[in-house]
Scaffold this motif. Sequence first.
Motif, mmCIF file in Angstrom:
data_model
loop_
_atom_site.group_PDB
_atom_site.id
_atom_site.type_symbol
_atom_site.label_atom_id
_atom_site.label_comp_id
_atom_site.label_asym_id
_atom_site.label_seq_id
_atom_site.Cartn_x
_atom_site.Cartn_y
_atom_site.Cartn_z
ATOM 1 N N GLU A 1 2.298 1.461 -3.484
ATOM 2 C CA GLU A 1 1.034 2.043 -4.636
ATOM 3 C C GLU A 1 0.877 3.296 -4.520
ATOM 4 O O GLU A 1 0.510 4.217 -5.379
ATOM 5 C CB GLU A 1 0.002 1.125 -4.237
ATOM 6 C CG GLU A 1 -0.052 -0.289 -4.847
ATOM 7 C CD GLU A 1 -1.368 -1.120 -4.897
ATOM 8 O OE1 GLU A 1 -2.298 -0.540 -4.210
ATOM 9 O OE2 GLU A 1 -1.286 -2.100 -5.320
ATOM 10 N N ASP A 2 0.578 3.970 -2.920
ATOM 11 C CA ASP A 2 0.546 5.377 -2.975
ATOM 12 C C ASP A 2 1.271 6.111 -3.505
ATOM 13 O O ASP A 2 1.025 7.093 -4.193
ATOM 14 C CB ASP A 2 0.206 5.616 -1.364
ATOM 15 C CG ASP A 2 -1.084 4.950 -0.749
ATOM 16 O OD1 ASP A 2 -1.859 4.380 -1.586
ATOM 17 O OD2 ASP A 2 -1.063 4.695 0.220
ATOM 18 N N ARG A 3 2.505 5.904 -3.363
ATOM 19 C CA ARG A 3 3.656 6.782 -3.775
ATOM 20 C C ARG A 3 3.856 6.646 -5.349
ATOM 21 O O ARG A 3 4.074 7.759 -5.961
ATOM 22 C CB ARG A 3 4.887 6.637 -3.024
ATOM 23 C CG ARG A 3 5.041 6.741 -1.412
ATOM 24 C CD ARG A 3 4.822 8.122 -1.236
ATOM 25 N NE ARG A 3 4.681 8.411 0.358
ATOM 26 C CZ ARG A 3 3.804 8.691 0.792
ATOM 27 N NH1 ARG A 3 2.448 8.612 0.213
ATOM 28 N NH2 ARG A 3 3.508 8.905 2.051
ATOM 29 N N LEU A 4 3.682 5.646 -5.896
ATOM 30 C CA LEU A 4 3.746 5.251 -7.311
ATOM 31 C C LEU A 4 2.428 5.739 -7.924
ATOM 32 O O LEU A 4 2.809 6.275 -9.107
ATOM 33 C CB LEU A 4 3.975 3.954 -7.529
ATOM 34 C CG LEU A 4 5.301 3.115 -7.177
ATOM 35 C CD1 LEU A 4 5.276 1.791 -7.275
ATOM 36 C CD2 LEU A 4 6.574 3.921 -8.003
ATOM 37 N N ASP A 5 1.510 6.049 -7.184
ATOM 38 C CA ASP A 5 0.292 6.662 -7.891
ATOM 39 C C ASP A 5 0.566 8.194 -7.918
ATOM 40 O O ASP A 5 0.219 8.838 -8.863
ATOM 41 C CB ASP A 5 -0.945 6.269 -7.056
ATOM 42 C CG ASP A 5 -1.866 5.391 -7.556
ATOM 43 O OD1 ASP A 5 -1.851 5.228 -8.791
ATOM 44 O OD2 ASP A 5 -2.444 4.909 -6.907
ATOM 45 N N ASN B 1 0.793 -1.147 -0.007
ATOM 46 C CA ASN B 1 -0.149 0.054 -0.052
ATOM 47 C C ASN B 1 1.071 1.255 0.032
ATOM 48 O O ASN B 1 0.678 2.248 -0.811
ATOM 49 C CB ASN B 1 -0.804 -0.044 1.362
ATOM 50 C CG ASN B 1 -2.009 -1.036 1.015
ATOM 51 O OD1 ASN B 1 -2.453 -1.424 -0.066
ATOM 52 N ND2 ASN B 1 -2.463 -1.387 2.139
ATOM 53 N N HIS B 2 1.954 1.204 0.795
ATOM 54 C CA HIS B 2 2.795 2.150 0.847
ATOM 55 C C HIS B 2 3.589 2.638 -0.688
ATOM 56 O O HIS B 2 3.457 3.756 -0.986
ATOM 57 C CB HIS B 2 3.891 2.046 1.895
ATOM 58 C CG HIS B 2 4.952 3.199 2.085
ATOM 59 N ND1 HIS B 2 6.205 2.942 2.452
ATOM 60 C CD2 HIS B 2 4.896 4.452 1.529
ATOM 61 C CE1 HIS B 2 6.806 4.315 2.760
ATOM 62 N NE2 HIS B 2 6.253 5.156 1.938
ATOM 63 N N SER C 1 -4.683 -3.597 -13.492
ATOM 64 C CA SER C 1 -3.934 -4.939 -13.808
ATOM 65 C C SER C 1 -2.573 -4.681 -13.395
ATOM 66 O O SER C 1 -1.875 -5.660 -12.816
ATOM 67 C CB SER C 1 -3.993 -5.231 -15.143
ATOM 68 O OG SER C 1 -3.614 -4.303 -16.063
ATOM 69 N N MET C 2 -1.974 -3.577 -13.442
ATOM 70 C CA MET C 2 -0.519 -3.247 -13.064
ATOM 71 C C MET C 2 -0.247 -3.545 -11.536
ATOM 72 O O MET C 2 0.615 -3.765 -11.013
ATOM 73 C CB MET C 2 -0.166 -1.957 -13.580
ATOM 74 C CG MET C 2 -0.032 -1.983 -15.119
ATOM 75 S SD MET C 2 0.519 -0.034 -15.401
ATOM 76 C CE MET C 2 1.936 0.192 -14.845
ATOM 77 N N LYS C 3 -1.339 -2.933 -10.797
ATOM 78 C CA LYS C 3 -1.414 -3.019 -9.389
ATOM 79 C C LYS C 3 -1.444 -4.535 -8.897
ATOM 80 O O LYS C 3 -0.896 -4.889 -7.985
ATOM 81 C CB LYS C 3 -2.545 -2.344 -8.577
ATOM 82 C CG LYS C 3 -2.217 -0.536 -8.728
ATOM 83 C CD LYS C 3 -3.476 0.162 -8.018
ATOM 84 C CE LYS C 3 -3.185 1.698 -8.170
ATOM 85 N NZ LYS C 3 -4.164 2.509 -7.671
ATOM 86 N N THR C 4 -2.199 -5.242 -9.660
ATOM 87 C CA THR C 4 -2.322 -6.711 -9.267
ATOM 88 C C THR C 4 -1.008 -7.360 -9.659
ATOM 89 O O THR C 4 -0.512 -8.267 -8.805
ATOM 90 C CB THR C 4 -3.240 -7.491 -10.234
ATOM 91 O OG1 THR C 4 -4.544 -6.816 -9.901
ATOM 92 C CG2 THR C 4 -3.622 -8.901 -9.872
#
Length: 248
Positions: free
Chosen positions: A194-198, A191-192, A211-214
């Motif tokens: 994903e949040d920063r990459l978002d 989650n950490h 799909s990339m997050k999966t």
Amino acid sequence: MPSDTPQPAFVLVRPQMGENIGAAARAMWNFGLDRMRIVAPRDGWPNPKAVAMASGAGRLLDEARLAGDLASALEDCDFVFATTARPRELTKPVYSPEAAMKLAAEKIAAGQKVAVMFGPERAGLENEDIARANAIISVPVNPEFASLNLGQCVLLTAYEWRRQMAEVAPVVTDLGKSDWASYADVDALVNHYEDRLDEAGFFFPPDKAPSMKTVFRNMFSRMPLTRADVQMLHGVMRQMVRWKEKRD
């Protein structure tokens, strides 16, 4: 005195060099065996070269049972194995070291006395020696170079005995001072990231983001991470964010 641990006796038949007797003692003690019998050693007994080679296993040599002939060395045994790498004309069951020590463990657990004979260095056991055995142990060595040193043969057989007596894990991971990361630890890490990459626009274009997050989460779930690994990866991301903010 030898230990009370049930075990086979290892019988060195007409060993030629004191160094090899010492190496055999050391190999036996590596795997918790201390019942050595020595039959007609060429250079006499006791042998100072055997003591020097045995290193910390000298007690086995002090307690070794010396016999003038093979018959007296085996007189109290119920079942005897003979180790040999050469094909023989004698009809006997032939076991791998692993299978032989499994059978030995079963017989000893049933109250029988088991011995394993090892031949002299030059040519191994003679047919007259093997005729006294109930079964043969044959090591699957290179047929073009089948000769095993006495200490090597003892070590290999002793190792297989130890495997029968103790649960030996095929793979062990040393975690040091850490522990395996829990599901919650890894979930928080993903989650950490994903949040920063978002925020950095990594998951692009938007229709491919799920799909990339999966795939990203699946990558982390495959990794055998420790808690120390997770803490370090959190720190890596935090430092990268701080570095970017300083540059901006």
